[in-house]
Design a protein around this motif. Structure first.
Motif, PDB file in Angstrom:
ATOM      1  N   PHE A 118       0.824  -1.210   0.000  1.00  0.00           N
ATOM      2  CA  PHE A 118       0.000   0.000   0.000  1.00  0.00           C
ATOM      3  C   PHE A 118       0.860   1.262   0.000  1.00  0.00           C
ATOM      4  O   PHE A 118       0.640   2.180  -0.801  1.00  0.00           O
ATOM      5  CB  PHE A 118      -0.917  -0.024   1.231  1.00  0.00           C
ATOM      6  CG  PHE A 118      -1.533   1.301   1.576  1.00  0.00           C
ATOM      7  CD1 PHE A 118      -2.581   1.814   0.832  1.00  0.00           C
ATOM      8  CD2 PHE A 118      -1.064   2.033   2.662  1.00  0.00           C
ATOM      9  CE1 PHE A 118      -3.150   3.039   1.156  1.00  0.00           C
ATOM     10  CE2 PHE A 118      -1.625   3.251   2.989  1.00  0.00           C
ATOM     11  CZ  PHE A 118      -2.676   3.762   2.227  1.00  0.00           C
ATOM     12  N   VAL A 119       1.860   1.312   0.883  1.00  0.00           N
ATOM     13  CA  VAL A 119       2.725   2.492   0.959  1.00  0.00           C
ATOM     14  C   VAL A 119       3.527   2.652  -0.327  1.00  0.00           C
ATOM     15  O   VAL A 119       3.661   3.770  -0.857  1.00  0.00           O
ATOM     16  CB  VAL A 119       3.662   2.410   2.182  1.00  0.00           C
ATOM     17  CG1 VAL A 119       4.651   3.574   2.177  1.00  0.00           C
ATOM     18  CG2 VAL A 119       2.848   2.424   3.480  1.00  0.00           C
ATOM     19  N   CYS A 120       4.056   1.560  -0.852  1.00  0.00           N
ATOM     20  CA  CYS A 120       4.841   1.642  -2.089  1.00  0.00           C
ATOM     21  C   CYS A 120       3.976   2.110  -3.264  1.00  0.00           C
ATOM     22  O   CYS A 120       4.450   2.863  -4.122  1.00  0.00           O
ATOM     23  CB  CYS A 120       5.475   0.285  -2.405  1.00  0.00           C
ATOM     24  SG  CYS A 120       6.821  -0.167  -1.291  1.00  0.00           S
ATOM     25  N   CYS A 121       2.720   1.685  -3.286  1.00  0.00           N
ATOM     26  CA  CYS A 121       1.811   2.158  -4.330  1.00  0.00           C
ATOM     27  C   CYS A 121       1.590   3.665  -4.201  1.00  0.00           C
ATOM     28  O   CYS A 121       1.566   4.389  -5.206  1.00  0.00           O
ATOM     29  CB  CYS A 121       0.469   1.439  -4.249  1.00  0.00           C
ATOM     30  SG  CYS A 121       0.488  -0.260  -4.849  1.00  0.00           S
ATOM     31  N   GLY A 197      -4.248   0.603  -2.616  1.00  0.00           N
ATOM     32  CA  GLY A 197      -2.978   0.796  -3.312  1.00  0.00           C
ATOM     33  C   GLY A 197      -3.085   0.498  -4.794  1.00  0.00           C
ATOM     34  O   GLY A 197      -2.552   1.232  -5.630  1.00  0.00           O
ATOM     35  N   SER A 198      -3.802  -0.564  -5.131  1.00  0.00           N
ATOM     36  CA  SER A 198      -3.956  -0.944  -6.534  1.00  0.00           C
ATOM     37  C   SER A 198      -4.734   0.117  -7.313  1.00  0.00           C
ATOM     38  O   SER A 198      -4.416   0.414  -8.472  1.00  0.00           O
ATOM     39  CB  SER A 198      -4.672  -2.295  -6.637  1.00  0.00           C
ATOM     40  OG  SER A 198      -3.905  -3.320  -6.014  1.00  0.00           O
ATOM     41  N   LEU A 199      -5.748   0.694  -6.682  1.00  0.00           N
ATOM     42  CA  LEU A 199      -6.521   1.747  -7.338  1.00  0.00           C
ATOM     43  C   LEU A 199      -5.680   3.004  -7.542  1.00  0.00           C
ATOM     44  O   LEU A 199      -5.864   3.727  -8.524  1.00  0.00           O
ATOM     45  CB  LEU A 199      -7.766   2.081  -6.513  1.00  0.00           C
ATOM     46  CG  LEU A 199      -8.860   1.009  -6.485  1.00  0.00           C
ATOM     47  CD1 LEU A 199      -9.976   1.411  -5.524  1.00  0.00           C
ATOM     48  CD2 LEU A 199      -9.420   0.755  -7.877  1.00  0.00           C
ATOM     49  N   MET A 200      -4.756   3.256  -6.629  1.00  0.00           N
ATOM     50  CA  MET A 200      -3.911   4.441  -6.760  1.00  0.00           C
ATOM     51  C   MET A 200      -2.994   4.361  -7.975  1.00  0.00           C
ATOM     52  O   MET A 200      -2.740   5.363  -8.640  1.00  0.00           O
ATOM     53  CB  MET A 200      -3.078   4.658  -5.489  1.00  0.00           C
ATOM     54  CG  MET A 200      -3.859   5.255  -4.336  1.00  0.00           C
ATOM     55  SD  MET A 200      -2.808   5.795  -2.973  1.00  0.00           S
ATOM     56  CE  MET A 200      -2.345   4.237  -2.228  1.00  0.00           C
TER      57      MET A 200
END
Length: 210
Positions: A118-121, A197-200
């Motif tokens: 999540f953070v990396c995204c 995260g994937s949506l970002m």
């Protein structure tokens, strides 16, 4: 050389800041406070500390909205401001929500993977935005749309965690329990962070910037 002659160099960075940038720093301060409060909750187990940590997200969001509006009002846009905004957002809407999730009980190995993802995204999404902002603005001062969801949408995740804490559904009582997987534990609630995260980082849809 007299110290008075050297002083301007020491304060050159401060002189380069605009009013909006101080609101951006307030955004970052809220994010850091959220991380500290999440850590404080882990030692105190006082619900008020957890809820205070969650409350830092909407506070940071408020400052994030204000810095953009002030920059447009004063017509003060700069590369420094854009980079500063991204760094603040990584803390307030990336690291802080992940720290809050960890404090809520998502501490299994696969939870770590989900939260780090999540953070990396979030970091990747902000980096992509920065390098494409000029073209997305189409020659204007304002970006017309976002590719993928903006990272401040993670305030929804902190709202879910705050509601769970208010209901006493964190720690061992976390929503949807836990799954024992090869190598460690996964709390299904952490999959919301994977989805966020994937949506970002998605480029399949565009969101108008208001």
């Amino acid at each position: 050389m007299p110290s008075s002659a050297r002083a301007p160099k020491h304060f050159s960075m401060i002189r380069g800041f605009h009013l909006a940038d101080f609101f951006t720093l307030a955004n970052a301060a809220c994010g850091v406070a959220g991380v500290f409060l999440a850590m404080l909750y882990l030692s105190s187990r006082e619900q008020v500390h957890f809820l205070a940590a969650a409350a830092m997200a909407p506070a940071a969001f408020l400052f994030d909205v204000l810095d953009g509006r002030i920059a447009r009002w004063r017509r003060q846009h700069s590369a420094l401001g854009r980079e500063l905004d991204s760094l603040a957002d990584v803390i307030s809407f990336g690291v802080a929500p992940a720290a809050l999730a960890f404090a809520a009980g998502m501490g299994g190995l696969w939870d770590w993977v989900a939260l780090i993802y999540f953070v990396c995204c979030g970091v990747s999404r902000l980096a992509r935005f920065n390098v494409t902002a000029e073209s997305l603005a189409e020659g204007g001062d304002k970006v017309k749309y976002f590719e993928g969801t903006p990272i401040p949408t993670s305030v929804l995740l902190t709202a879910i965690l705050a509601f769970a804490a208010w209901q006493g559904r964190i720690g061992n009582a976390l929503y949807w329990g836990e799954w024992q997987l090869p190598g460690g534990v996964l709390h299904p609630l952490s999959l919301l962070f994977v989805l966020s995260g994937s949506l970002m980082i998605s480029k399949t849809f565009r969101i108008p910037k208001v």
